[in-house]
Scaffold this motif. Sequence first.
Motif, PDB file in Angstrom:
ATOM      1  N   PRO A  39     -43.756  -4.698 -43.732  1.00 45.43           N
ATOM      2  CA  PRO A  39     -45.151  -4.364 -43.447  1.00 45.43           C
ATOM      3  C   PRO A  39     -45.758  -3.576 -44.604  1.00 45.43           C
ATOM      4  CG  PRO A  39     -43.737  -2.758 -42.408  1.00 45.43           C
ATOM      5  CD  PRO A  39     -42.816  -3.736 -43.126  1.00 45.43           C
ATOM      6  N   VAL A  40     -47.061  -3.435 -44.587  1.00 46.47           N
ATOM      7  CA  VAL A  40     -47.733  -2.506 -45.503  1.00 46.47           C
ATOM      8  C   VAL A  40     -47.925  -1.208 -44.724  1.00 46.47           C
ATOM      9  CG1 VAL A  40     -49.779  -2.038 -46.886  1.00 46.47           C
ATOM     10  CG2 VAL A  40     -48.902  -4.368 -46.717  1.00 46.47           C
ATOM     11  N   PRO A  41     -47.193  -0.154 -45.065  1.00 46.07           N
ATOM     12  CA  PRO A  41     -47.258   1.075 -44.267  1.00 46.07           C
ATOM     13  C   PRO A  41     -48.585   1.808 -44.456  1.00 46.07           C
ATOM     14  CG  PRO A  41     -45.920   1.425 -46.224  1.00 46.07           C
ATOM     15  CD  PRO A  41     -46.261  -0.037 -46.206  1.00 46.07           C
ATOM     16  N   ASN A  42     -48.969   2.561 -43.439  1.00 52.88           N
ATOM     17  CA  ASN A  42     -50.126   3.444 -43.602  1.00 52.88           C
ATOM     18  C   ASN A  42     -49.740   4.548 -44.573  1.00 52.88           C
ATOM     19  OD1 ASN A  42     -51.763   2.101 -41.728  1.00 52.88           O
ATOM     20  ND2 ASN A  42     -50.774   3.167 -40.011  1.00 52.88           N
ATOM     21  N   GLN A  43     -50.537   4.737 -45.588  1.00 54.69           N
ATOM     22  CA  GLN A  43     -50.219   5.745 -46.590  1.00 54.69           C
ATOM     23  C   GLN A  43     -51.474   6.527 -46.947  1.00 54.69           C
ATOM     24  OE1 GLN A  43     -49.530   3.970 -50.576  1.00 54.69           O
ATOM     25  NE2 GLN A  43     -49.568   2.002 -49.537  1.00 54.69           N
ATOM     26  N   PRO A  44     -51.320   7.786 -47.291  1.00 56.09           N
ATOM     27  CA  PRO A  44     -52.503   8.588 -47.647  1.00 56.09           C
ATOM     28  C   PRO A  44     -53.125   8.101 -48.946  1.00 56.09           C
ATOM     29  CG  PRO A  44     -50.489   9.777 -48.159  1.00 56.09           C
ATOM     30  CD  PRO A  44     -50.066   8.550 -47.414  1.00 56.09           C
ATOM     31  N   SER A  45     -54.433   8.189 -49.033  1.00 52.23           N
ATOM     32  CA  SER A  45     -55.129   7.822 -50.269  1.00 52.23           C
ATOM     33  C   SER A  45     -55.771   9.065 -50.861  1.00 52.23           C
ATOM     34  CB  SER A  45     -56.209   6.771 -49.986  1.00 52.23           C
ATOM     35  OG  SER A  45     -56.953   6.510 -51.156  1.00 52.23           O
ATOM     36  N   PHE A  46     -55.519   9.280 -52.139  1.00 53.85           N
ATOM     37  CA  PHE A  46     -56.083  10.435 -52.840  1.00 53.85           C
ATOM     38  C   PHE A  46     -57.103   9.990 -53.893  1.00 53.85           C
ATOM     39  CE2 PHE A  46     -51.722  11.364 -51.497  1.00 53.85           C
ATOM     40  CZ  PHE A  46     -51.965  12.426 -50.644  1.00 53.85           C
ATOM     41  N   LYS A  47     -57.514   8.742 -53.790  1.00 53.29           N
ATOM     42  CA  LYS A  47     -58.485   8.160 -54.719  1.00 53.29           C
ATOM     43  C   LYS A  47     -59.855   8.819 -54.522  1.00 53.29           C
ATOM     44  CE  LYS A  47     -60.688   3.682 -55.631  1.00 53.29           C
ATOM     45  NZ  LYS A  47     -60.702   2.257 -55.240  1.00 53.29           N
ATOM     46  N   THR A  48     -60.445   9.239 -55.623  1.00 50.70           N
ATOM     47  CA  THR A  48     -61.785   9.826 -55.588  1.00 50.70           C
ATOM     48  C   THR A  48     -62.797   8.810 -56.115  1.00 50.70           C
ATOM     49  OG1 THR A  48     -61.761  10.727 -57.841  1.00 50.70           O
ATOM     50  CG2 THR A  48     -60.708  12.054 -56.100  1.00 50.70           C
ATOM     51  N   ASP A  49     -64.069   9.211 -56.153  1.00 46.98           N
ATOM     52  CA  ASP A  49     -65.114   8.327 -56.689  1.00 46.98           C
ATOM     53  C   ASP A  49     -65.227   8.417 -58.212  1.00 46.98           C
ATOM     54  OD1 ASP A  49     -65.767   7.444 -54.157  1.00 46.98           O
ATOM     55  OD2 ASP A  49     -67.221   9.067 -53.832  1.00 46.98           O
ATOM     56  N   ILE A  50     -64.437   9.286 -58.818  1.00 52.11           N
ATOM     57  CA  ILE A  50     -64.507   9.486 -60.271  1.00 52.11           C
ATOM     58  C   ILE A  50     -63.683   8.413 -60.983  1.00 52.11           C
ATOM     59  CG2 ILE A  50     -63.959  11.068 -62.166  1.00 52.11           C
ATOM     60  CD1 ILE A  50     -64.202  13.362 -60.091  1.00 52.11           C
ATOM     61  N   VAL A  51     -64.293   7.704 -61.917  1.00 51.38           N
ATOM     62  CA  VAL A  51     -63.577   6.709 -62.717  1.00 51.38           C
ATOM     63  C   VAL A  51     -62.816   7.444 -63.821  1.00 51.38           C
ATOM     64  CG1 VAL A  51     -63.765   4.681 -64.206  1.00 51.38           C
ATOM     65  CG2 VAL A  51     -65.267   4.919 -62.217  1.00 51.38           C
ATOM     66  N   ALA A  52     -61.497   7.470 -63.712  1.00 54.67           N
ATOM     67  CA  ALA A  52     -60.673   8.196 -64.686  1.00 54.67           C
ATOM     68  C   ALA A  52     -60.398   7.369 -65.923  1.00 54.67           C
ATOM     69  CB  ALA A  52     -59.356   8.618 -64.045  1.00 54.67           C
ATOM     70  N   LEU A  53     -60.272   6.044 -65.742  1.00 50.65           N
ATOM     71  CA  LEU A  53     -59.914   5.151 -66.845  1.00 50.65           C
ATOM     72  C   LEU A  53     -60.734   3.873 -66.743  1.00 50.65           C
ATOM     73  CD1 LEU A  53     -57.927   4.240 -69.164  1.00 50.65           C
ATOM     74  CD2 LEU A  53     -56.469   3.327 -67.344  1.00 50.65           C
ATOM     75  N   GLU A  54     -61.282   3.459 -67.873  1.00 51.26           N
ATOM     76  CA  GLU A  54     -62.065   2.222 -67.886  1.00 51.26           C
ATOM     77  C   GLU A  54     -61.762   1.420 -69.147  1.00 51.26           C
ATOM     78  OE1 GLU A  54     -66.679   0.606 -67.411  1.00 51.26           O
ATOM     79  OE2 GLU A  54     -66.280   2.762 -67.550  1.00 51.26           O
ATOM     80  N   VAL A 106     -60.090   2.280 -63.095  1.00 49.73           N
ATOM     81  CA  VAL A 106     -59.106   2.929 -62.229  1.00 49.73           C
ATOM     82  C   VAL A 106     -59.618   4.336 -61.925  1.00 49.73           C
ATOM     83  CG1 VAL A 106     -56.678   3.464 -61.863  1.00 49.73           C
ATOM     84  CG2 VAL A 106     -57.302   1.667 -63.492  1.00 49.73           C
ATOM     85  N   ASN A 107     -59.663   4.687 -60.650  1.00 55.17           N
ATOM     86  CA  ASN A 107     -60.236   5.967 -60.253  1.00 55.17           C
ATOM     87  C   ASN A 107     -59.204   7.082 -60.271  1.00 55.17           C
ATOM     88  OD1 ASN A 107     -62.376   4.228 -59.704  1.00 55.17           O
ATOM     89  ND2 ASN A 107     -63.031   5.414 -57.925  1.00 55.17           N
ATOM     90  N   GLN A 108     -59.695   8.298 -60.359  1.00 51.53           N
ATOM     91  CA  GLN A 108     -58.834   9.478 -60.308  1.00 51.53           C
ATOM     92  C   GLN A 108     -58.096   9.508 -58.973  1.00 51.53           C
ATOM     93  OE1 GLN A 108     -60.603  13.243 -61.585  1.00 51.53           O
ATOM     94  NE2 GLN A 108     -59.558  14.268 -59.905  1.00 51.53           N
ATOM     95  N   GLY A 109     -56.797   9.797 -59.014  1.00 48.81           N
ATOM     96  CA  GLY A 109     -55.999   9.862 -57.796  1.00 48.81           C
ATOM     97  C   GLY A 109     -55.515   8.524 -57.285  1.00 48.81           C
ATOM     98  N   GLU A 110     -55.762   7.461 -58.036  1.00 50.83           N
ATOM     99  CA  GLU A 110     -55.348   6.120 -57.610  1.00 50.83           C
ATOM    100  C   GLU A 110     -53.972   5.767 -58.181  1.00 50.83           C
ATOM    101  OE1 GLU A 110     -57.131   1.556 -57.415  1.00 50.83           O
ATOM    102  OE2 GLU A 110     -58.156   3.075 -58.640  1.00 50.83           O
TER     103      GLU A 110
END
Length: 489
Positions: free
Chosen positions: A250-265, A287-291
Amino acid sequence: MICFENVSFQYESERHPALREFTHSIAKGELVLLLGPSGCGKTTITRLLNGLVPHFYEGELKGIVRIGGRTTTETTIQSLADIVGSVFQDPRSQFFATDVTSEIAFSCENAGLPRNEIHRRVENASRKLGIESLLGRSIFALSSGEKQAVAVASVYAFAPSVIVMDEPSANLDPMATQKLREIIQALRTDGFTIVISEHRIHYLTDLVDRAIFIQNGKMIQEFQKDAFQAITNAEANKLGLRSFYLDALPVPNQPSFKTDIVALELEQVTAGYTAQQPVIQNLNLKVNQGEILGIVGHNGVGKTTLLETICGLQKERSGQIKFHGIHLTPKKRIQETYLVMQDSDYQLFTESVESELLLEHENDPEAIAKANGILQNMGLDELRERHPASLSGGQKQRLSIAVAYQKNASVICFDEPTSGLDFKNMLRVRNLFQEMAAEGKTLLVISHDYEFLLATCQRVLCLFDDYRSECFAVTEQTKEHLADVMQMR
């Protein structure tokens, strides 16, 4: 064919035995799988079979090991090579030649076989294992899977009675793993006795005759074929083993720490070694910060080149790479990033595990406290005084990942961080990645490990041969698509 009689072995530098009172027999033509968590004694058993213990690795050996009627302690390692062939996790460690044909022929030449017989064996091995197209090619130009196939062919050509494999799929992509399965099946059909130590079990479930579960150096349980195939993923995980059936994950439920800030482009980035065709062309990516972003694609498609370019170790041919909206030169990117390479030996420099984590910060109380915590979390605390070179492959991997955790880089890249890890240590790495994401770090992870990708990554970027790319979220609805693009089936 093979007989262990009350065998115990303790390495010279270790406090505890690696193997304890191991008694077992393996019949001619059987395929036996060695199972168990990292450090349980599996590799020691393979070394007892090929004579590396006690003829190369020194220590205290008790009991008797017999192979084909020969007692290993009374037989030279050269003589044992006549009946036992070995395939290691990293085939580069056993290559002697620079081209495929010479490598397959090497052991036969070393044994003084007639020229015509050597030619016949090389042709037969390459045909049987389906690698005729590789003959004459440079070893250095081969993919990981092709190198592994050549290593098996060189053993096959010498025609030993027993073939021992130590984590042969660790560095292979799914297609290469399927090819390895076909090769093992061919060896089994030809009547070889095969012993495999492996963490990734899914490709072997219907091939093995028996499986032996080892823990803390002792044989805990033996599974006959039917009982082994009946083990569920949950039961395997409870034993500390990787999942047997990937299509049931399965794909487990996991916490997401992704923010709206684009860290890398990346904007229209083209990359590749200057003397060759580019392997990445006009790639766009955010790719966003925390992703935590997984990167997939077959061996040689350009995944490592992409990470090296992002980290400033290679200069992009064209396009722009931005960190938090600012275009950075390769020199500046080196300061903002950290790359954990696939081969940990290239990044471990100091005299102990602890000093590796505290390099340049030996007197920093905060760094010391952080190092103590990561040593505990990654199961390395009891190894803190050990020299990194003395660690197992999985321990080196975990140490390299722990070093990355100590860094202040905003973007951290990993190249196959779980290739040699058991289930427990895979979860340790996943938990650490989530902790880094929670701290605001952005993680890019190259992986062929489907189980790890489902458990860890919010999105995956898939690279294809024709410069196409695809990026999508990892969900229960997309996991089959991920399996398809990874060519899992």
